[in-house]
Design a protein around this motif. Sequence first.
Motif, PDB file in Angstrom:
ATOM      1  N   VAL A  95       0.009   6.028  34.075  1.00 40.61           N
ATOM      2  CA  VAL A  95       0.755   6.839  35.037  1.00 40.61           C
ATOM      3  C   VAL A  95       0.694   6.118  36.375  1.00 40.61           C
ATOM      4  O   VAL A  95      -0.361   5.604  36.756  1.00 40.61           O
ATOM      5  CB  VAL A  95       0.129   8.243  35.177  1.00 40.61           C
ATOM      6  CG1 VAL A  95       0.854   9.049  36.261  1.00 40.61           C
ATOM      7  CG2 VAL A  95       0.160   8.985  33.848  1.00 40.61           C
ATOM      8  N   ALA A  96       1.831   6.072  37.074  1.00 38.36           N
ATOM      9  CA  ALA A  96       1.850   5.493  38.416  1.00 38.36           C
ATOM     10  C   ALA A  96       2.608   6.439  39.349  1.00 38.36           C
ATOM     11  O   ALA A  96       3.535   7.123  38.916  1.00 38.36           O
ATOM     12  CB  ALA A  96       2.506   4.120  38.397  1.00 38.36           C
ATOM     13  N   VAL A  97       2.184   6.463  40.596  1.00 39.61           N
ATOM     14  CA  VAL A  97       2.843   7.318  41.604  1.00 39.61           C
ATOM     15  C   VAL A  97       3.135   6.451  42.836  1.00 39.61           C
ATOM     16  O   VAL A  97       2.509   5.404  43.021  1.00 39.61           O
ATOM     17  CB  VAL A  97       1.945   8.519  42.002  1.00 39.61           C
ATOM     18  CG1 VAL A  97       1.669   9.435  40.813  1.00 39.61           C
ATOM     19  CG2 VAL A  97       0.641   8.050  42.627  1.00 39.61           C
ATOM     20  N   TYR A 103      -3.672  11.073  45.112  1.00 39.08           N
ATOM     21  CA  TYR A 103      -3.840  11.407  43.701  1.00 39.08           C
ATOM     22  C   TYR A 103      -5.330  11.551  43.410  1.00 39.08           C
ATOM     23  O   TYR A 103      -6.105  10.628  43.654  1.00 39.08           O
ATOM     24  CB  TYR A 103      -3.236  10.298  42.821  1.00 39.08           C
ATOM     25  CG  TYR A 103      -3.308  10.600  41.343  1.00 39.08           C
ATOM     26  CD1 TYR A 103      -2.244  11.207  40.678  1.00 39.08           C
ATOM     27  CD2 TYR A 103      -4.448  10.289  40.608  1.00 39.08           C
ATOM     28  CE1 TYR A 103      -2.309  11.508  39.332  1.00 39.08           C
ATOM     29  CE2 TYR A 103      -4.519  10.587  39.262  1.00 39.08           C
ATOM     30  CZ  TYR A 103      -3.452  11.188  38.628  1.00 39.08           C
ATOM     31  OH  TYR A 103      -3.526  11.487  37.290  1.00 39.08           O
ATOM     32  N   LEU A 109      -0.877  16.018  38.577  1.00 39.79           N
ATOM     33  CA  LEU A 109       0.478  15.919  38.007  1.00 39.79           C
ATOM     34  C   LEU A 109       1.083  17.289  37.698  1.00 39.79           C
ATOM     35  O   LEU A 109       2.234  17.375  37.277  1.00 39.79           O
ATOM     36  CB  LEU A 109       0.450  15.063  36.731  1.00 39.79           C
ATOM     37  CG  LEU A 109       0.055  13.598  36.913  1.00 39.79           C
ATOM     38  CD1 LEU A 109      -0.086  12.907  35.568  1.00 39.79           C
ATOM     39  CD2 LEU A 109       1.077  12.863  37.778  1.00 39.79           C
ATOM     40  N   LYS A 112       4.778  18.340  38.351  1.00 41.40           N
ATOM     41  CA  LYS A 112       5.522  17.162  38.823  1.00 41.40           C
ATOM     42  C   LYS A 112       6.542  16.694  37.765  1.00 41.40           C
ATOM     43  O   LYS A 112       6.416  16.984  36.582  1.00 41.40           O
ATOM     44  CB  LYS A 112       4.544  16.019  39.110  1.00 41.40           C
ATOM     45  CG  LYS A 112       3.556  16.336  40.242  1.00 41.40           C
ATOM     46  CD  LYS A 112       4.253  16.240  41.596  1.00 41.40           C
ATOM     47  CE  LYS A 112       3.296  16.215  42.763  1.00 41.40           C
ATOM     48  NZ  LYS A 112       2.791  17.541  43.154  1.00 41.40           N
ATOM     49  N   ILE A 114       7.909  13.602  35.723  1.00 42.10           N
ATOM     50  CA  ILE A 114       7.416  12.272  35.328  1.00 42.10           C
ATOM     51  C   ILE A 114       8.458  11.597  34.429  1.00 42.10           C
ATOM     52  O   ILE A 114       8.834  12.131  33.386  1.00 42.10           O
ATOM     53  CB  ILE A 114       6.081  12.367  34.554  1.00 42.10           C
ATOM     54  CG1 ILE A 114       5.100  13.289  35.282  1.00 42.10           C
ATOM     55  CG2 ILE A 114       5.478  10.976  34.359  1.00 42.10           C
ATOM     56  CD1 ILE A 114       3.838  13.603  34.480  1.00 42.10           C
ATOM     57  N   PRO A 146      11.042   6.912  40.797  1.00 49.22           N
ATOM     58  CA  PRO A 146      10.606   7.596  42.032  1.00 49.22           C
ATOM     59  C   PRO A 146      11.442   7.167  43.234  1.00 49.22           C
ATOM     60  O   PRO A 146      11.784   8.004  44.077  1.00 49.22           O
ATOM     61  CB  PRO A 146       9.149   7.153  42.190  1.00 49.22           C
ATOM     62  CG  PRO A 146       8.722   6.766  40.806  1.00 49.22           C
ATOM     63  CD  PRO A 146       9.940   6.158  40.183  1.00 49.22           C
ATOM     64  N   ASP A 152       8.685  12.193  40.373  1.00 45.77           N
ATOM     65  CA  ASP A 152       7.568  12.067  41.315  1.00 45.77           C
ATOM     66  C   ASP A 152       6.567  11.019  40.833  1.00 45.77           C
ATOM     67  O   ASP A 152       5.768  10.509  41.615  1.00 45.77           O
ATOM     68  CB  ASP A 152       6.829  13.404  41.425  1.00 45.77           C
ATOM     69  CG  ASP A 152       7.783  14.539  41.757  1.00 45.77           C
ATOM     70  OD1 ASP A 152       8.512  14.418  42.753  1.00 45.77           O
ATOM     71  OD2 ASP A 152       7.817  15.528  40.989  1.00 45.77           O
ATOM     72  N   ALA A 153       6.598  10.766  39.537  1.00 41.55           N
ATOM     73  CA  ALA A 153       5.647   9.823  38.950  1.00 41.55           C
ATOM     74  C   ALA A 153       6.313   9.176  37.746  1.00 41.55           C
ATOM     75  O   ALA A 153       7.360   9.638  37.285  1.00 41.55           O
ATOM     76  CB  ALA A 153       4.388  10.562  38.514  1.00 41.55           C
ATOM     77  N   LEU A 169       4.607   1.330  43.867  1.00 39.27           N
ATOM     78  CA  LEU A 169       3.854   2.306  43.067  1.00 39.27           C
ATOM     79  C   LEU A 169       2.404   1.874  42.904  1.00 39.27           C
ATOM     80  O   LEU A 169       2.081   0.685  43.007  1.00 39.27           O
ATOM     81  CB  LEU A 169       4.495   2.441  41.681  1.00 39.27           C
ATOM     82  CG  LEU A 169       5.966   2.878  41.653  1.00 39.27           C
ATOM     83  CD1 LEU A 169       6.542   2.711  40.252  1.00 39.27           C
ATOM     84  CD2 LEU A 169       6.102   4.319  42.105  1.00 39.27           C
ATOM     85  N   GLU A 171      -1.009   2.390  40.195  1.00 37.58           N
ATOM     86  CA  GLU A 171      -1.419   2.862  38.875  1.00 37.58           C
ATOM     87  C   GLU A 171      -2.585   3.825  39.070  1.00 37.58           C
ATOM     88  O   GLU A 171      -3.576   3.476  39.705  1.00 37.58           O
ATOM     89  CB  GLU A 171      -1.869   1.640  38.064  1.00 37.58           C
ATOM     90  CG  GLU A 171      -2.102   1.897  36.612  1.00 37.58           C
ATOM     91  CD  GLU A 171      -2.467   0.606  35.871  1.00 37.58           C
ATOM     92  OE1 GLU A 171      -2.411  -0.490  36.484  1.00 37.58           O
ATOM     93  OE2 GLU A 171      -2.824   0.711  34.695  1.00 37.58           O
TER      94      GLU A 171
END
Length: 284
Positions: A95-97, A103, A109, A112, A114, A146, A152-153, A169, A171
């Motif tokens: 998962v990356a944001v 975070y 999450l 959110k 994804i 994103p 969002d992610a 982003l 991780e």
Amino acid sequence: MITLAIQKKGRLAEKSLELLEHCGIRLKNGSRDKLKAASVNFPLDLLFLRDDDIPRCVEDGIADIGIVGDNVVLETRASVERVLPLGFGKCRLSVAVPKQIPYADIRSLEGKRIATSYSNILRDYLDKAGVQADIHPISGSVEIAPGINMADAIFDIVSTGSTLISNGLKEVETILESEAAIYRHRDLSPEKLAVMNKLCFRIQSVNTAKDYKYILLNVPNEKLDEICRILPGMKSPTIMPLGDAGWSSVHSVIKEDTFWEIIEQLKAAGAQGLLVTDIEKMIL
Ligand code: ATP
Ligand code: ZN
């Protein structure tokens, strides 16, 4: 006779063919452009497919075994059995944001959006963690989602992480470590299992050999004891007298990951004329 499905084109394709070649399996000339190819010296037929189709084909028995990434097998939820990891096609699903977003843990999450092309793996993971999120399945270029406010992610394949960084982003959560592996149909005949085991034995010999080096060195006889203590060979090293009185030739096998350290110790202990070579096959 068994049928092996491999990726036709892509990251696993060349590596899969190379592995078969190192196992001494030769294919009929020019058969690469077709859907199928036969071996001339091993009871094996090859099927060239898109990697996403391989798990299902093995589940259905269209192919008896397949070389495919763990990520693809889990995502397709095919009922197949993992036989042997192969050490290539390594990657992780993470998962990356956006990097400015705080975070803490997976609960961040909650609620959110994804974006991912691995909806099933993500859903299973979030369900287990008790997190409700809105999963957007998309098939490619997940990392831009994103930036265009589509999500969002993201949840995607990462190998070095440079694609994430260049898209702003970070991780934050690794959900799966994956590599290419041999998977098999659940219900193979004893004959097919025997051929599969023969193939796996060859693959293991090739892959084990990659972790080791063969080393030859000249040693003054009075230093032999010390040198033999440094060499952590599979068994005790082979020692042969040299034409030069007072010197011996020592042969051994050492692990690649301890290699440089051991070479330095050997030199310091008086070894000369060190030769190091790759090992092609190794049976333990
Ligand atoms: P196909 O046309 O066969 O569907 P593809 O585009 O889906 O190919 P590839 O990009 O060739 O697939 O990747 C095949 C597999 O290689 C992945 O499923 C994964 O197991 C592995 N892999 C290893 N590193 C990476 C990476 N950096 N990006 C994508 N896949 C990777
Ligand atoms: Zn694919």
